[in-house]
Design a protein around this motif. Structure first.
Motif, PDB file in Angstrom:
ATOM      1  N   ASP A 146       0.777  -1.215   0.050  1.00  0.00           N
ATOM      2  CA  ASP A 146       0.051   0.022  -0.192  1.00  0.00           C
ATOM      3  C   ASP A 146       0.755   1.318  -0.034  1.00  0.00           C
ATOM      4  O   ASP A 146       0.527   2.431  -0.806  1.00  0.00           O
TER       5      ASP A 146
ATOM      6  N   PRO B 199       3.950  12.779  -1.807  1.00  0.00           N
ATOM      7  CA  PRO B 199       3.261  13.644  -1.627  1.00  0.00           C
ATOM      8  C   PRO B 199       3.386  15.303  -1.994  1.00  0.00           C
ATOM      9  O   PRO B 199       2.621  16.101  -1.705  1.00  0.00           O
TER      10      PRO B 199
ATOM     11  N   GLN C 107      -2.783   7.783  -0.407  1.00  0.00           N
ATOM     12  CA  GLN C 107      -2.506   8.821   0.616  1.00  0.00           C
ATOM     13  C   GLN C 107      -1.731  10.088   0.122  1.00  0.00           C
ATOM     14  O   GLN C 107      -2.060  11.343  -0.003  1.00  0.00           O
TER      15      GLN C 107
ATOM     16  N   ILE D  32      -3.500  12.410  -2.476  1.00  0.00           N
ATOM     17  CA  ILE D  32      -4.464  13.235  -1.781  1.00  0.00           C
ATOM     18  C   ILE D  32      -3.697  14.355  -1.060  1.00  0.00           C
ATOM     19  O   ILE D  32      -4.029  15.564  -1.453  1.00  0.00           O
ATOM     20  N   GLU D  33      -2.490  14.104  -0.455  1.00  0.00           N
ATOM     21  CA  GLU D  33      -1.686  15.135   0.137  1.00  0.00           C
ATOM     22  C   GLU D  33      -1.143  16.129  -0.973  1.00  0.00           C
ATOM     23  O   GLU D  33      -1.029  17.348  -0.824  1.00  0.00           O
TER      24      GLU D  33
ATOM     25  N   SER E  80      -9.616  17.851  -3.970  1.00  0.00           N
ATOM     26  CA  SER E  80      -9.161  16.280  -3.847  1.00  0.00           C
ATOM     27  C   SER E  80     -10.499  15.431  -3.877  1.00  0.00           C
ATOM     28  O   SER E  80     -11.229  15.405  -2.951  1.00  0.00           O
TER      29      SER E  80
ATOM     30  N   GLY F 254     -11.105  11.339  -3.417  1.00  0.00           N
ATOM     31  CA  GLY F 254     -10.220  10.173  -3.220  1.00  0.00           C
ATOM     32  C   GLY F 254     -11.135   9.032  -3.188  1.00  0.00           C
ATOM     33  O   GLY F 254     -12.433   8.826  -3.082  1.00  0.00           O
TER      34      GLY F 254
ATOM     35  N   SER G 282      -9.833   3.678   3.060  1.00  0.00           N
ATOM     36  CA  SER G 282      -8.929   4.188   4.272  1.00  0.00           C
ATOM     37  C   SER G 282      -8.198   5.594   4.048  1.00  0.00           C
ATOM     38  O   SER G 282      -7.462   6.027   4.868  1.00  0.00           O
ATOM     39  N   LEU G 283      -8.602   6.253   2.974  1.00  0.00           N
ATOM     40  CA  LEU G 283      -7.979   7.533   2.589  1.00  0.00           C
ATOM     41  C   LEU G 283      -8.503   8.710   3.689  1.00  0.00           C
ATOM     42  O   LEU G 283      -9.582   8.608   4.076  1.00  0.00           O
ATOM     43  N   THR G 284      -7.639   9.369   4.169  1.00  0.00           N
ATOM     44  CA  THR G 284      -8.154  10.552   4.925  1.00  0.00           C
ATOM     45  C   THR G 284      -7.756  11.821   4.355  1.00  0.00           C
ATOM     46  O   THR G 284      -6.803  11.798   3.585  1.00  0.00           O
TER      47      THR G 284
ATOM     48  N   ARG H  28     -14.660  11.833  -0.677  1.00  0.00           N
ATOM     49  CA  ARG H  28     -14.286  10.262  -0.564  1.00  0.00           C
ATOM     50  C   ARG H  28     -15.306   9.395  -1.287  1.00  0.00           C
ATOM     51  O   ARG H  28     -16.305   9.545  -0.648  1.00  0.00           O
TER      52      ARG H  28
END
Ligand code: B16
Ligand code: MG
Length: 219
Positions: free
Chosen positions: A45, A151, A177, A180-181, A190, A192, A196-198, A203
């Motif tokens: 991942d 990122p 991730q 996204i950053e 953004s 996503g 599990s993405l924050t 999202r």
């Protein structure tokens, strides 16, 4: 951030448009076995969206092997990985476009949104060709011309330049991730894809859930 300002989209490729992440995973798994780093889903991942040489460094480091290979040996390992990856990529057909993404791209094209590709993969033009999607994109960011990997926002800022749009009129679509950053750092909207993405402005659990209608509901 509002969706009504958005006029262009920058798409990640692996894990967003095509399920090539499994091919990268398979090819890196062989490298991990060769250097003696245990292959875990966490390591797999963490490699998403990361450039080829940075991915190799992460694999070496994960097994404590970072000081065991010369630069030339590292290039050989990365080249062998890429040869294996390309053998897998050659099997791609339009059937391998991730569920829902072809209709999403069709919707965007129909509504005159501008599209570019913001993939860290140097193989992106080949992958698009096998998927028969090259015509959808007005440009592809050249990862070889970038100084920093996701990122870092550089790739998404370059995507906005290719679109000839200010970042606030661009939406980026990512499954990693680090991606996204990068989008957030570029000041873009953004989107996503993944449970599990924050930190994404919006999202979705999976590619099949992404529609223009849902994005238009964003206030
Ligand atoms: P290549 P993306 C990234 O593509 C992949 O997620 C990552 O696993 C890969 O190492 C990287 O491209 C470089 O790919 O070796 O083909 O140049 O997710 O940014 O579309
Ligand atoms: Mg990706």
């Amino acid at each position: 951030m509002q969706f009504d300002k958005i006029r262009g989209f920058a798409f990640d490729l692996d894990g967003v448009i095509a399920d090539t992440a499994r091919f990268h995973g398979q090819a890196w798994h062989q490298v991990a076995d060769k250097v003696g780093t245990p292959w875990t889903s966490q390591l797999a991942d963490g490699l998403k969206g990361v450039s080829r040489m940075d991915s190799l460094e992460m694999i070496l480091k994960a097994g404590g092997h970072e000081n065991e290979y010369s630069q030339q040996e590292k290039v050989q390992l990365a080249t062998a990985k890429n040869d294996n990856y390309l053998r897998l990529v050659e099997t791609l057909t339009p059937e391998d476009i991730l569920p829902g993404m072809k209709s999403f791209l069709d919707e965007l094209r129909e509504k005159d949104y501008l599209l570019v590709l913001a993939s860290a993969s140097k193989n992106a033009p080949k992958v698009l060709k096998y998927l028969q999607l090259s015509d959808y994109f007005m440009g592809i960011v050249d990862p070889a011309a970038l100084s920093h990997s996701k990122p870092d926002p550089e790739i998404y800022l370059r995507a906005a330049e290719l679109l000839k749009l200010p970042p606030e009129e661009v939406a980026g679509v990512e499954d990693a991730q680090a991606g996204i950053e990068a989008i957030n750092g570029a000041g873009e909207l953004s989107i996503g894809i993944g449970r599990s993405l924050t930190g994404a402005d919006v999202r979705f659990d999976s590619t099949v859930d992404v529609t223009l209608e849902k994005l238009m509901e964003l206030k």
